[in-house]
Design a protein around this motif. Structure first.
Motif: not given
Lengths: 288, 319
Positions: A12-19, A148-150, A198-210, A241-244
């Motif tokens: 769960l945390g790995g996915t949050f980290a990317l966002m 893992l992708l995140a 940041g927007g590209a990372l958000a989009a990547a997060g969206g792909v992973i979330l879906s 810090g964000a990842i942790a």
């Protein structure tokens, strides 16, 4: 039970980290608090859904379309909306309030557009739902791949920021915007690039979330709140810090959900967040 | 001059507004109550957020406290007593929140206030589902529309009167200093902490009262209704449209926006969110200081043109 909580929490945390990384780079470098960030993430999810339905691609290939789109859309957003506000504020604190209000508007606008195009119910597709066994705990393969992708994307960004010239310029703009131009760094260009990244990372997060979870047009608010909690806990602009903080939050959520009550996970998130904000407003991992 | 005009204006406006319920039918009264509710909310919100420039999204938390107090006590106590209890709860909560947030500014304050409201909603939902066993509550309090309208009017007047009174005195000076630059204000000897806390408490108690007064209109409440974040957002956008830093700004922003939204939500229910978003963006770009500031700017320009025409000769001589 403890072990399974640990594994679920880390995934769960790995996915949050990317966002959170996308939001922290936008605020750290471009100084725009983007409250529509979650809507960009959900936009990535909807776009993934569309490409899968239209071209029959799998989510991995969808990344190649969705991520550049997220970059371009955020680039345009910065140039047309944020930059004029920044110019108007003339470096004063006005930008902060204005950007909060404008991105609020953007949040409603995007939610409305999604609801109109996809309906207010759940949207989603199924992909790789077979369970994978990790030390006796069953995790859906899609969820594991997503995490893992995140982590891969997150560490790539981290190294780019620390080791490349591009990253050094970004850090210069973030920490000393007044001095960066003295060594030939174009603040505005980097702010735009940071916002778009940041927007590209958000989009990547969206792909992973879906990949592992159906979504609705109003889910973005929760993503934004969670990302905000993480970046404030981790210290704004602090990638490590964000990842942790993301991993910590994932563990806490999994723990509360398993040991106390699944209905209280969100309340627990906010409670921890409020506590951190009061105890150390600059974040857990910031000196001073 | 301003000091003498404002109270007179308040009296005239209140007199006109007090006559509204006598002139309209049931549907009109419903609209008038809704509009007056938002006028009271926006004015109360601006009491704290206008001069200090702290954007608070905790509005709905206090609003919900008020409504829930009525929902819980409605069957047992007379309405006025419940209002008094709601005000006390609002006061207590505002001190807790106020003390907690004194160190926060800018985005931290915004996010904290939003997170606070969300947390209250989550906790209450969980409590109602798991402890009391029902999610919703029914409110059967015998208060008619006329009374609700006049009570909301009273809250709005109280907010405006407090604001006007503060603006004239030392407190107003202190508050404006905080809005301009908090560090400078602190060095100039302003007790920043106490001033902020006092304003936040006053603003929050009034917002709590609005929530309590409007509660009988619902008959059925649940956390997602009275802790709906949209109430916070609408309050902010209304106050900003009019101009939160001015006495009359929130009133001039709330009334037209309320009717606009009312009209739009009836006509374009599917596009409501899109329109709300565009309005938010438009207001930030077109009216950074509010509509009243724009009007004043325009009047000043007209006046300046007129005086320039009249004094053309002396000006030339000066040059």
């Amino acid at each position: 039970m403890l072990l399974s909580t640990l594994i679920v929490g880390l995934v769960l945390g790995g996915t949050f980290a990317l966002m959170a990384l996308g939001l922290t780079i936008q605020y750290g470098v471009a100084r725009v608090m983007n409250l529509a960030y979650g809507e960009l993430v959900i936009g990535g999810s909807f776009l993934t859904y569309l490409t899968i339905m239209a071209f029959g691609l799998d989510p991995f290939s969808a990344l190649a379309i969705v991520v550049p789109f997220g970059y371009a859309a955020s680039y345009m957003l910065y140039a047309t909306v944020m930059r004029p506000l920044e110019r108007r504020s003339g470096g004063s604190g006005r930008l902060e309030v204005d950007s909060i209000l404008v991105t609020f508007g953007l949040m409603f606008l995007l939610q409305g557009i999604y609801a109109l195009s996809f309906g207010s119910g759940f949207t989603g597709y199924s992909w790789l739902e077979l369970p994978v066994d990790i030390l006796g705990t069953k995790v859906a393969a899609s969820r594991l791949i997503g995490a893992l992708l995140a982590l891969a994307v997150g560490s790539a960004l981290f190294f780019a920021m620390q080791k490349t010239r591009w990253g050094m310029a970004m850090r210069a703009v973030a920490s000393r915007p007044g001095f960066a131009p003295l060594v030939g760094i174009d603040n505005e260009r980097h702010a735009r690039a940071a916002f778009a990244t940041g927007g590209a990372l958000a989009a990547a997060g969206g792909v992973i979330l879906s990949m592992f979870q159906p979504f609705t047009p109003t889910d973005g608010v929760f993503v934004t709140m969670k990302a905000l909690v993480i970046i404030i806990m981790g210290g704004v602009g602090n990638l490590a810090g964000a990842i942790a903080a993301a991993l910590m939050l994932g563990l806490i959520e999994a723990g509360v959900s398993a040991a106390v009550d699944p209905g209280l996970t969100l309340a627990a998130t906010y409670a921890i967040f409020l506590a951190v904000l009061l105890w150390r407003p600059n974040g857990l991992f910031n000196r001073g | 001059m301003k000091d003498r005009v404002s109270p007179l204006l308040i009296v005239v406006v209140v007199a006109v507004l007090a006559l509204v319920p006598l002139a309209v039918e049931d549907y009109g009264l419903g609209l008038a109550i809704g509009a007056m509710g938002y006028i009271a909310l926006a004015s109360s919100w601006a009491l704290f957020s206008g001069p200090t420039r702290y954007i608070s999204l905790a509005t709905v938390a206090f609003f919900g406290f008020g409504s829930y107090t009525v929902a819980v006590l409605g069957d047992y106590l007379p309405f006025l007593l419940i209002l008094a209890i709601a005000a006390l709860i609002g006061l207590f909560a505002s001190f807790v929140v106020g003390f907690a947030t004194l160190r926060l500014a800018g985005i931290y304050f915004v996010v904290f206030s939003f997170g606070l409201a969300e947390m209250v909603r989550q906790l209450l939902t969980w409590y109602e589902v798991n402890v009391t066993g029902t999610l919703g509550r029914y409110i059967f309090v015998d208060v008619d529309g006329f009374d609700i309208y006049y009570m909301l009017l009273a809250v709005a007047v109280a907010a405006l009167a407090i604001r006007w009174w503060i603006d004239r005195g030392r407190l107003g000076l202190a508050v404006r200093a905080i809005g301009d630059d908090e560090a400078v204000a602190r060095h100039a000897g302003v007790d920043v902490t106490r001033v902020k806390l006092a304003l936040f408490a006053m603003s929050s108690v009034l917002i709590t009262l609005v929530g309590a007064i409007q509660a009988p209109r619902w008959t059925y409440v649940e956390p997602s209704i009275v802790f709906n974040p949209t109430i916070s957002f609408l309050t902010v956008i209304m106050a900003l449209l009019g101009g939160a830093s001015r006495l009359w700004g929130p009133v001039f922003g709330a009334a037209p926006l309320f009717f606009l939204f009312e009209w739009l939500s009836g006509r374009f229910p599917d596009h409501y969110s899109i329109i709300l978003g565009l309005l938010f963006i438009g207001i930030v770009f077109l009216f950074p200081e509010g509509v009243l500031a724009r009007i004043e700017e325009f009047l000043n320009r007209v006046r300046a043109q007129r005086t320039r025409a009249a004094k053309e000769v002396p000006n030339e001589r000066l040059a």
